[in-house]
Design an enzyme around this catalytic site. Structure first.
Site, PDB file in Angstrom:
ATOM      1  N   ASP A 117       0.829  -1.194   0.000  1.00  0.00           N
ATOM      2  CA  ASP A 117       0.000   0.000   0.000  1.00  0.00           C
ATOM      3  C   ASP A 117       0.870   1.253   0.000  1.00  0.00           C
ATOM      4  O   ASP A 117       2.087   1.194   0.178  1.00  0.00           O
ATOM      5  CB  ASP A 117      -0.993  -0.014   1.164  1.00  0.00           C
ATOM      6  CG  ASP A 117      -0.327   0.069   2.526  1.00  0.00           C
ATOM      7  OD1 ASP A 117       0.502   0.978   2.730  1.00  0.00           O
ATOM      8  OD2 ASP A 117      -0.652  -0.751   3.402  1.00  0.00           O
ATOM      9  N   ILE A 118       0.256   2.387  -0.206  1.00  0.00           N
ATOM     10  CA  ILE A 118       0.989   3.628  -0.429  1.00  0.00           C
ATOM     11  C   ILE A 118       1.917   3.994   0.726  1.00  0.00           C
ATOM     12  O   ILE A 118       2.987   4.559   0.519  1.00  0.00           O
ATOM     13  CB  ILE A 118       0.005   4.794  -0.730  1.00  0.00           C
ATOM     14  CG1 ILE A 118       0.767   6.048  -1.171  1.00  0.00           C
ATOM     15  CG2 ILE A 118      -0.881   5.079   0.478  1.00  0.00           C
ATOM     16  CD1 ILE A 118      -0.136   7.146  -1.708  1.00  0.00           C
TER      17      ILE A 118
END
Length: 283
Positions: free
Chosen positions: A110-111
């Site tokens: 994820d980011i």
């Protein structure tokens, strides 16, 4: 009528092996009318093709599949692991070196997560590494705010269900307390969406840094953030049980008249901002 199967392979499989996209994404591209075979646009993936067929995706000819390759990439925090982002945020594929070929990510980070992300040009390798049945162990260094008791960590070691999602038992080690934070090492085999963050929230611990340090036999090691390193072909074949590719003979090809000056993807720009040309990741 005949029971003889048609020659070749399904078009989505061929596109996946050529590194264009995963099979599922390739099927979606076909349904969107972005693929043509021998000059005719197709809208159904129920088609077998051979190396005699001319395949074009988004106006660009698809070449013969290259040898399977795998890269280790140290993903920095702040990048989206996606070929396209609806919020126009910078993606992993925007940040790759200009000389990288078209690649797909093996799974996602994820980011806000960082660390080891595997990249490949081969859809078969992508599937082999992602399938839950293969049980590749993913190991993470996890920093949490505050601390957490061994009793709560035992809940993760036994397996935990969060909002109806069941997570398999995790391998959890409490490493050290460092001021207001604590460091753990957590290993999982499934890699469900935001699995570690959600599991830690369930035991009242907030993750403020998450670094993947290994994926199966592949290690992050001392690879610097943003750096890419290719796995040697011999190592890749040994770890994944792949056959040694036979030497390929040069094939005579029918000349193709091209009217476009350049059919290659425009190189991505380094640093902030978006590349002017198509991205190298799956579309």
């Amino acid at each position: 009528m005949t029971d003889t199967p048609p020659d070749g392979d399904r078009i989505a499989k061929v596109l996946s092996r050529a590194g264009i996209a995963s099979r599922r994404d390739a099927e979606r591209m076909i349904e969107e009318g972005r693929v043509s075979v021998n000059g005719k646009t197709i809208t159904s993936p129920a088609l077998n093709v051979t190396d005699r067929d001319r395949i074009v995706v988004d106006g660009k000819p698809v070449g013969q599949p290259e040898a399977a390759r795998l890269w280790l990439y140290h993903k920095p925090a702040g990048l989206v692991t996606s070929a396209r982002d609806e919020k126009d945020r910078e993606t992993v594929f925007d940040a790759l070196p200009d000389d990288m070929p078209r690649v797909m990510s093996v799974g996602r980070l994820d980011i806000n997560s960082e660390g080891l992300l595997l990249l490949t040009n081969d859809g078969g390798i992508k599937r082999k590494l992602e399938l839950p049945s293969t049980g590749w162990l993913r190991r993470y260094r996890v920093r949490i705010n505050g601390s957490v008791s061994e009793a709560r960590l035992d809940e993760l070691r036994k397996g935990i269900t969060v909002d109806g999602v069941k997570y398999q038992p995790m391998i959890v080690t409490f490493d050290r307390q460092q001021g207001a934070n604590a460091w753990l090492t957590i290993s999982i085999r499934e890699g469900k969406n935001r699995e570690i963050r959600r599991a830690m929230e369930a035991v009242n611990a907030t993750v403020n840094r998450l670094i993947r340090v290994s994926y199966g036999p592949f290690q992050l090691g001392k690879l610097e953030p943003g750096a890419v390193e290719e796995v040697k072909g011999r190592v890749l074949r040994e770890q994944l049980g792949l056959e040694t590719p036979a030497p390929q003979k040069a094939k005579a090809r029918k000349p193709i008249t091209r009217v476009m000056k350049s059919e290659g993807a425009a190189p991505a720009r380094k640093g902030p901002g978006k590349p002017a040309g198509p991205k190298r990741g799956p579309r």
